[in-house]
Design a protein around this motif. Sequence first.
Motif, PDB file in Angstrom:
ATOM      1  N   GLY A 100      28.542  31.824  50.716  1.00  0.00           N
ATOM      2  CA  GLY A 100      29.227  30.596  50.332  1.00  0.00           C
ATOM      3  C   GLY A 100      29.864  30.655  48.968  1.00  0.00           C
ATOM      4  O   GLY A 100      30.031  29.607  48.311  1.00  0.00           O
ATOM      5  N   ALA A 101      30.261  31.856  48.511  1.00  0.00           N
ATOM      6  CA  ALA A 101      30.836  31.992  47.175  1.00  0.00           C
ATOM      7  C   ALA A 101      32.153  31.238  47.051  1.00  0.00           C
ATOM      8  O   ALA A 101      32.400  30.568  46.037  1.00  0.00           O
ATOM      9  N   GLN A 137      43.026  31.547  43.308  1.00  0.00           N
ATOM     10  CA  GLN A 137      42.321  32.370  44.279  1.00  0.00           C
ATOM     11  C   GLN A 137      42.175  33.811  43.778  1.00  0.00           C
ATOM     12  O   GLN A 137      41.181  34.478  44.076  1.00  0.00           O
ATOM     13  N   VAL A 138      43.174  34.287  43.007  1.00  0.00           N
ATOM     14  CA  VAL A 138      43.057  35.617  42.397  1.00  0.00           C
ATOM     15  C   VAL A 138      41.915  35.630  41.392  1.00  0.00           C
ATOM     16  O   VAL A 138      41.120  36.585  41.320  1.00  0.00           O
ATOM     17  N   VAL A 139      41.805  34.552  40.595  1.00  0.00           N
ATOM     18  CA  VAL A 139      40.692  34.438  39.648  1.00  0.00           C
ATOM     19  C   VAL A 139      39.364  34.363  40.397  1.00  0.00           C
ATOM     20  O   VAL A 139      38.353  34.940  39.977  1.00  0.00           O
ATOM     21  N   ARG A 140      39.337  33.652  41.515  1.00  0.00           N
ATOM     22  CA  ARG A 140      38.125  33.557  42.325  1.00  0.00           C
ATOM     23  C   ARG A 140      37.655  34.923  42.786  1.00  0.00           C
ATOM     24  O   ARG A 140      36.462  35.250  42.721  1.00  0.00           O
ATOM     25  N   GLU A 141      38.594  35.763  43.264  1.00  0.00           N
ATOM     26  CA  GLU A 141      38.225  37.102  43.714  1.00  0.00           C
ATOM     27  C   GLU A 141      37.718  37.946  42.562  1.00  0.00           C
ATOM     28  O   GLU A 141      36.797  38.765  42.738  1.00  0.00           O
ATOM     29  N   LEU A 150      31.532  35.130  34.039  1.00  0.00           N
ATOM     30  CA  LEU A 150      31.135  33.743  33.797  1.00  0.00           C
ATOM     31  C   LEU A 150      30.622  33.533  32.373  1.00  0.00           C
ATOM     32  O   LEU A 150      30.621  32.403  31.874  1.00  0.00           O
ATOM     33  N   ARG A 151      30.192  34.601  31.702  1.00  0.00           N
ATOM     34  CA  ARG A 151      29.573  34.463  30.389  1.00  0.00           C
ATOM     35  C   ARG A 151      30.485  34.868  29.239  1.00  0.00           C
ATOM     36  O   ARG A 151      30.058  34.957  28.102  1.00  0.00           O
ATOM     37  N   ARG A 152      31.756  35.158  29.538  1.00  0.00           N
ATOM     38  CA  ARG A 152      32.635  35.621  28.467  1.00  0.00           C
ATOM     39  C   ARG A 152      34.080  35.237  28.731  1.00  0.00           C
ATOM     40  O   ARG A 152      34.396  34.610  29.736  1.00  0.00           O
ATOM     41  N   ARG A 153      34.924  35.650  27.790  1.00  0.00           N
ATOM     42  CA  ARG A 153      36.360  35.407  27.877  1.00  0.00           C
ATOM     43  C   ARG A 153      37.016  36.644  28.491  1.00  0.00           C
ATOM     44  O   ARG A 153      36.654  37.773  28.170  1.00  0.00           O
ATOM     45  N   ALA A 154      38.017  36.442  29.367  1.00  0.00           N
ATOM     46  CA  ALA A 154      38.682  37.556  30.038  1.00  0.00           C
ATOM     47  C   ALA A 154      40.147  37.218  30.256  1.00  0.00           C
ATOM     48  O   ALA A 154      40.550  36.044  30.230  1.00  0.00           O
ATOM     49  N   SER A 155      40.944  38.251  30.436  1.00  0.00           N
ATOM     50  CA  SER A 155      42.369  38.105  30.748  1.00  0.00           C
ATOM     51  C   SER A 155      42.602  38.668  32.142  1.00  0.00           C
ATOM     52  O   SER A 155      42.342  39.852  32.392  1.00  0.00           O
ATOM     53  N   ILE A 156      43.088  37.830  33.032  1.00  0.00           N
ATOM     54  CA  ILE A 156      43.266  38.204  34.447  1.00  0.00           C
ATOM     55  C   ILE A 156      44.735  38.046  34.809  1.00  0.00           C
ATOM     56  O   ILE A 156      45.354  37.013  34.506  1.00  0.00           O
ATOM     57  N   SER A 157      45.293  39.052  35.474  1.00  0.00           N
ATOM     58  CA  SER A 157      46.692  38.992  35.922  1.00  0.00           C
ATOM     59  C   SER A 157      46.780  38.132  37.171  1.00  0.00           C
ATOM     60  O   SER A 157      46.133  38.424  38.191  1.00  0.00           O
TER      61      SER A 157
END
Length: 431
Positions: A100-101, A137-141, A150-157
């Motif tokens: 159920g993610a 949805q890309v961030v979800r994957e 979940l515990r830090r800062r990130a840069s996602i394309s």
Amino acid sequence: MSKSLVAQLPTGGAEPADRTPTDWRTEAMQRRIRRRYGAERRFRFLGLAAVALSAGFLAFLLFTMLAQGASGFTRTEIALPIDFAAANLKVDGAQLRGRGADLALAGAGLEDAVDNAASAAFPQAGGAELLSDGAWQVVREALKNDSSLLRRRASISVPVNADVDVAYKGDGAPAAEKIVATLGDRLSRGWNGTFLSAADSTDPTRVGIWGALKGSLLTMVVTLGLAFPIGVLAALYLEEYAPKNRWTDLIEVSINNLAAVPSIIFGLLGLAVFLGTFGLPRSAPIVGGLTLALMTMPVIVIAGRNAIKAVPPSIRDAALGIGASPVQVVFHHVLPLALPGILTGTIIGMARALGETAPLLMIGMRAFIAAPPEGLRDPATALPVQIFLWSDEVNRGFVEKTSAAIIVLLVVLLAMNGLAIYLRNRFEVRW
């Protein structure tokens, strides 16, 4: 026998004694020879020109499709910085590893977190409106693949919206081109895996071809499973067993006429019989396969009869001479030798069925299908119908997706024909 009767007897075709041999060195005969050679050269030139013209049109078609559709396999992305710890998503790592993610992340406010991050990072480019509807949805994957985010800062394309995507690829509106100029090097082009794994969508940045491709494959399975055995058996019966009378002549004429009937007539037949009479589900691959099987079967019957007729009679006589039964002669000797020709007709029929649109439109396979079909009775669409629907969209982002879908259709067609040609050559026997 009298001398008068002897004088009237034929001379056996002997030439008259006063005929002289043709002198090919005279000017008149040389002109005739030059005209003959000139006509041959012109014929060869016209044939070569026809081949070159056909190859030129094919090359132009392939070049145009590749030029317009290659960009459909890519998408414009931008690096989105997100502080997941500050977003305080109501989800933990254990939930991301369960089934159920997706539901957990949707209820945790991930989409709002992505919009807020875009508004903070790109205020001059429209904020959240800059991103595609499927950016979250890309961030979800990414979170499902790495729960430590979940515990830090990130840069996602993530993908941008369709207008900016088209402008970045060089054919956008002035407003979108201004946004592209503002963002500059922050934009990049990446592989669009969604196009090959998703189904239809109203957003050109989220559309995929897999739903239509799976629908076409399921439809072709039904078509081949029905048309090939029935067509081959019908050809064997008509050529080897059927008596020659007015009824078989009527059947042969009917089959020849059916092979030339417009495809939309078969669509009307499928609509009336399979949907109206038998009540099969609308827009399902099983109905599309049944309809296309009716259209393909006459082609296979005609090609099969010609291939069976081309088997030398000596093969049949030799098999009967060593004690084979008539059924053994047909299935052990005639059919294997005729199989390459039968496969050739099957290739032609299946290639025509794969590219048909009108019959499928008549049975309702033009519906908006947002999920790939799971079985033969599930709602589905087909590649030609999907291409037709995308070509009618007003959004400019669908232009390249239409050309990319045509490329996929051509690849599937070439692969199918290549497999059939391989099987034909494998079974081919020369005598």
